[in-house]
Design an enzyme around this catalytic site. Structure first.
Site, PDB file in Angstrom:
ATOM      1  N   ARG A 226     -35.816  19.625 -61.143  1.00  0.00           N
ATOM      2  CA  ARG A 226     -35.093  19.658 -59.870  1.00  0.00           C
ATOM      3  C   ARG A 226     -36.058  19.354 -58.720  1.00  0.00           C
ATOM      4  O   ARG A 226     -37.185  19.853 -58.683  1.00  0.00           O
ATOM      5  CB  ARG A 226     -34.454  21.036 -59.637  1.00  0.00           C
ATOM      6  CG  ARG A 226     -33.227  21.307 -60.494  1.00  0.00           C
ATOM      7  CD  ARG A 226     -32.040  20.423 -60.112  1.00  0.00           C
ATOM      8  NE  ARG A 226     -30.849  20.717 -60.879  1.00  0.00           N
ATOM      9  CZ  ARG A 226     -30.483  20.055 -61.981  1.00  0.00           C
ATOM     10  NH1 ARG A 226     -31.201  19.049 -62.434  1.00  0.00           N
ATOM     11  NH2 ARG A 226     -29.365  20.372 -62.602  1.00  0.00           N
ATOM     12  N   HIS A 274     -32.327  10.143 -61.100  1.00  0.00           N
ATOM     13  CA  HIS A 274     -31.783  11.326 -61.784  1.00  0.00           C
ATOM     14  C   HIS A 274     -31.038  10.925 -63.066  1.00  0.00           C
ATOM     15  O   HIS A 274     -29.825  11.166 -63.201  1.00  0.00           O
ATOM     16  CB  HIS A 274     -30.868  12.127 -60.848  1.00  0.00           C
ATOM     17  CG  HIS A 274     -30.666  13.545 -61.311  1.00  0.00           C
ATOM     18  ND1 HIS A 274     -30.545  14.603 -60.455  1.00  0.00           N
ATOM     19  CD2 HIS A 274     -30.581  14.083 -62.554  1.00  0.00           C
ATOM     20  CE1 HIS A 274     -30.375  15.727 -61.144  1.00  0.00           C
ATOM     21  NE2 HIS A 274     -30.397  15.428 -62.435  1.00  0.00           N
TER      22      HIS A 274
HETATM   23  P1  NAP Z   1     -33.203  26.556 -70.321  1.00  0.00           P
HETATM   24  O1  NAP Z   1     -32.853  26.370 -71.759  1.00  0.00           O
HETATM   25  O2  NAP Z   1     -32.514  27.603 -69.548  1.00  0.00           O
HETATM   26  O3  NAP Z   1     -34.787  26.814 -70.278  1.00  0.00           O
HETATM   27  C1  NAP Z   1     -35.460  27.191 -69.134  1.00  0.00           C
HETATM   28  C2  NAP Z   1     -36.921  27.471 -69.498  1.00  0.00           C
HETATM   29  O4  NAP Z   1     -37.659  27.679 -68.296  1.00  0.00           O
HETATM   30  C3  NAP Z   1     -37.090  28.711 -70.355  1.00  0.00           C
HETATM   31  O5  NAP Z   1     -38.121  28.505 -71.294  1.00  0.00           O
HETATM   32  C4  NAP Z   1     -37.536  29.768 -69.330  1.00  0.00           C
HETATM   33  O6  NAP Z   1     -38.342  30.785 -69.852  1.00  0.00           O
HETATM   34  C5  NAP Z   1     -38.357  28.916 -68.400  1.00  0.00           C
HETATM   35  N1  NAP Z   1     -38.469  29.525 -67.068  1.00  0.00           N
HETATM   36  C6  NAP Z   1     -37.466  29.807 -66.199  1.00  0.00           C
HETATM   37  N2  NAP Z   1     -37.958  30.356 -65.073  1.00  0.00           N
HETATM   38  C7  NAP Z   1     -39.311  30.432 -65.257  1.00  0.00           C
HETATM   39  C8  NAP Z   1     -40.382  30.913 -64.452  1.00  0.00           C
HETATM   40  N3  NAP Z   1     -40.168  31.428 -63.230  1.00  0.00           N
HETATM   41  N4  NAP Z   1     -41.629  30.853 -64.958  1.00  0.00           N
HETATM   42  C9  NAP Z   1     -41.859  30.345 -66.204  1.00  0.00           C
HETATM   43  N5  NAP Z   1     -40.888  29.862 -66.999  1.00  0.00           N
HETATM   44  C10 NAP Z   1     -39.626  29.902 -66.533  1.00  0.00           C
HETATM   45  O7  NAP Z   1     -33.018  25.199 -69.520  1.00  0.00           O
HETATM   46  P2  NAP Z   1     -33.000  23.697 -70.115  1.00  0.00           P
HETATM   47  O8  NAP Z   1     -31.707  23.397 -70.758  1.00  0.00           O
HETATM   48  O9  NAP Z   1     -34.250  23.499 -70.889  1.00  0.00           O
HETATM   49  O10 NAP Z   1     -33.052  22.852 -68.762  1.00  0.00           O
HETATM   50  C11 NAP Z   1     -34.108  23.021 -67.832  1.00  0.00           C
HETATM   51  C12 NAP Z   1     -33.758  22.299 -66.537  1.00  0.00           C
HETATM   52  O11 NAP Z   1     -33.849  20.898 -66.731  1.00  0.00           O
HETATM   53  C13 NAP Z   1     -32.316  22.494 -66.049  1.00  0.00           C
HETATM   54  O12 NAP Z   1     -32.170  23.723 -65.364  1.00  0.00           O
HETATM   55  C14 NAP Z   1     -32.133  21.308 -65.136  1.00  0.00           C
HETATM   56  O13 NAP Z   1     -32.540  21.652 -63.827  1.00  0.00           O
HETATM   57  C15 NAP Z   1     -33.094  20.278 -65.703  1.00  0.00           C
HETATM   58  N6  NAP Z   1     -32.385  19.117 -66.267  1.00  0.00           N
HETATM   59  C16 NAP Z   1     -32.607  17.903 -65.695  1.00  0.00           C
HETATM   60  C17 NAP Z   1     -31.973  16.792 -66.222  1.00  0.00           C
HETATM   61  C18 NAP Z   1     -32.243  15.436 -65.645  1.00  0.00           C
HETATM   62  O14 NAP Z   1     -31.562  14.479 -66.008  1.00  0.00           O
HETATM   63  N7  NAP Z   1     -33.227  15.290 -64.787  1.00  0.00           N
HETATM   64  C19 NAP Z   1     -31.111  16.928 -67.314  1.00  0.00           C
HETATM   65  C20 NAP Z   1     -30.914  18.190 -67.860  1.00  0.00           C
HETATM   66  C21 NAP Z   1     -31.565  19.287 -67.341  1.00  0.00           C
HETATM   67  P3  NAP Z   1     -37.781  31.840 -70.928  1.00  0.00           P
HETATM   68  O15 NAP Z   1     -37.590  31.045 -72.187  1.00  0.00           O
HETATM   69  O16 NAP Z   1     -38.887  32.817 -71.066  1.00  0.00           O
HETATM   70  O17 NAP Z   1     -36.507  32.358 -70.349  1.00  0.00           O
HETATM   71  C1  GLV Z   2     -28.848  17.296 -64.960  1.00  0.00           C
HETATM   72  O1  GLV Z   2     -29.692  17.298 -64.122  1.00  0.00           O
HETATM   73  C2  GLV Z   2     -28.308  18.480 -65.564  1.00  0.00           C
HETATM   74  O2  GLV Z   2     -28.662  19.589 -65.130  1.00  0.00           O
HETATM   75  O3  GLV Z   2     -27.503  18.350 -66.498  1.00  0.00           O
END
Ligand code: NAP
Ligand code: GLV
Length: 311
Positions: A226, A274
């Site tokens: 983000r 994005h």
């Molecule tokens: P997720 O499964 O909820 O994983 C989040 C990870 O971040 C977990 O390992 C969590 O730790 C860690 N975390 C959260 N807050 C933290 C902090 N303050 N310090 C250290 N670690 C922290 O999320 P995800 O599905 O992997 O997605 C992550 C993000 O990618 C989404 O929220 C979104 O913003 C982004 N995204 C972007 C796109 C794009 O096209 N650019 C697409 C999809 C997603 P724990 O495991 O210990 O809880």
């Molecule tokens: C894309 O950024 C998503 O959060 O799915």
């Protein structure tokens, strides 16, 4: 069951979603823009960053299912019904797309392909030293659905990978660290930092001048999570004055990135609109259908957001 589909869709996108959801959810009525009379019966809202306020006044609502992985914009809506379960999109097809984008960025940085693209503009024939993947340590920040898949893919490609999360994690072939105190030293030991953290109070503006000052000289920053996690002026200063050598940015504080923004023309910045991991319509429709079926059968729902944590 009456199901609301609400969101900010691109031209023609809503129709594609309606078709895919209709195929996956037979026997249900999907209402793209519910009028007052229809809203009363809505039990599920399928949403893609809907307009703030659009989920208020739905008395029978039992599930909010996001088509996006990140729910930061949804959680900013103060009218979001507080007690209705909120599920986010988790789909292996999406994680696979994210792993492809991260691998492309890391490989391009490692082998100097962004620099060669710059050289081509000046017809400059200038080979650079060729390093092995094992000489390029990478940190993946966030070890959730996306970060874990990315870390494993990079490790599989020979990069020494470290990961960072809130709670302790174990991933084969990845050195895992956790907690705020581990971050500054971690970013100082790697050549490439890949951000896959959710946007929360703890990660907003996390990448500021203080943190960039801890990066190794000549390091690169890849932001696939983000834009609001980055203080953009501090990133530009870190590129102009060191220590950063390049940034690959898929996400921005303001999207679409304004045409006059310095990132567009900065020689050390690669901009993506994005697209690091778009939701895959067909597999995501099946993920949504499985959660709605669980709701109907009274089974546990999948991929629920912890609203207190913010992800
Ligand atoms: P997720 O499964 O909820 O994983 C989040 C990870 O971040 C977990 O390992 C969590 O730790 C860690 N975390 C959260 N807050 C933290 C902090 N303050 N310090 C250290 N670690 C922290 O999320 P995800 O599905 O992997 O997605 C992550 C993000 O990618 C989404 O929220 C979104 O913003 C982004 N995204 C972007 C796109 C794009 O096209 N650019 C697409 C999809 C997603 P724990 O495991 O210990 O809880
Ligand atoms: C894309 O950024 C998503 O959060 O799915």
């Amino acid at each position: 069951m009456d199901i609301l589909l609400a969101g900010s869709f691109l031209e023609g996108e809503q129709q594609i979603w309606l078709q895919a959801l209709d195929n996956a959810l037979s026997g249900h009525r999907i209402l793209p823009d519910a009028h007052a009379a229809q809203r009363a019966g809505i039990e599920v809202a399928i949403v893609a960053n809907p307009r703030p306020g659009s989920l208020a006044g739905l008395p029978r609502l039992r599930l909010i299912q996001s088509l996006w992985a990140g729910v930061d914009r949804l959680l900013e809506d103060t009218t979001l019904p507080p007690d209705v379960p909120l599920a986010r999109m988790v789909d292996p097809a999406m994680s696979a797309a994210m792993a492809e984008t991260a691998l492309w960025a890391v490989l391009s940085l490692h082998r100097g392909f962004f620099a060669y693209a710059r050289q081509q503009q000046d017809a400059l024939w200038l080979p650079r030293p060729q390093l092995r993947a094992e000489e390029i340590p990478v940190a993946v920040l966030g070890l959730g659905e996306m970060g874990r898949t990315v870390a494993q893919r990079l490790a599989h490609n020979g990069y020494p990978v470290s990961g960072w999360s809130t709670r302790p994690a174990r991933i084969d072939g990845v050195r895992c660290a956790h907690g705020p105190s581990a971050l500054q030293s971690l970013v100082g030991t790697v050549r490439i930092v890949v951000n896959l953290l959710p946007l929360t109070d703890a990660t907003r503006s996390l990448f500021d001048a203080d943190l960039f000052a801890c990066f190794a000289r000549g390091a690169a920053f890849v932001n696939l999570a983000r834009g609001a996690q980055v203080v953009e002026e501090d990133l530009l200063a870190a590129l102009d004055n060191g220590p950063l050598a390049h940034a690959v940015l898929d996400v921005f504080g303001r999207e679409p990135l304004p045409a006059q923004h310095a990132f567009w023309r900065h020689p050390l910045v690669t901009v993506l609109p994005h697209v690091a991991a778009l939701t895959d319509v067909h597999s995501a429709a099946r993920v949504v259908a499985a959660n709605i079926e669980a709701l109907e059968r009274g089974h546990p729902l999948s991929h629920l957001v912890d609203r207190h944590r913010g992800y």
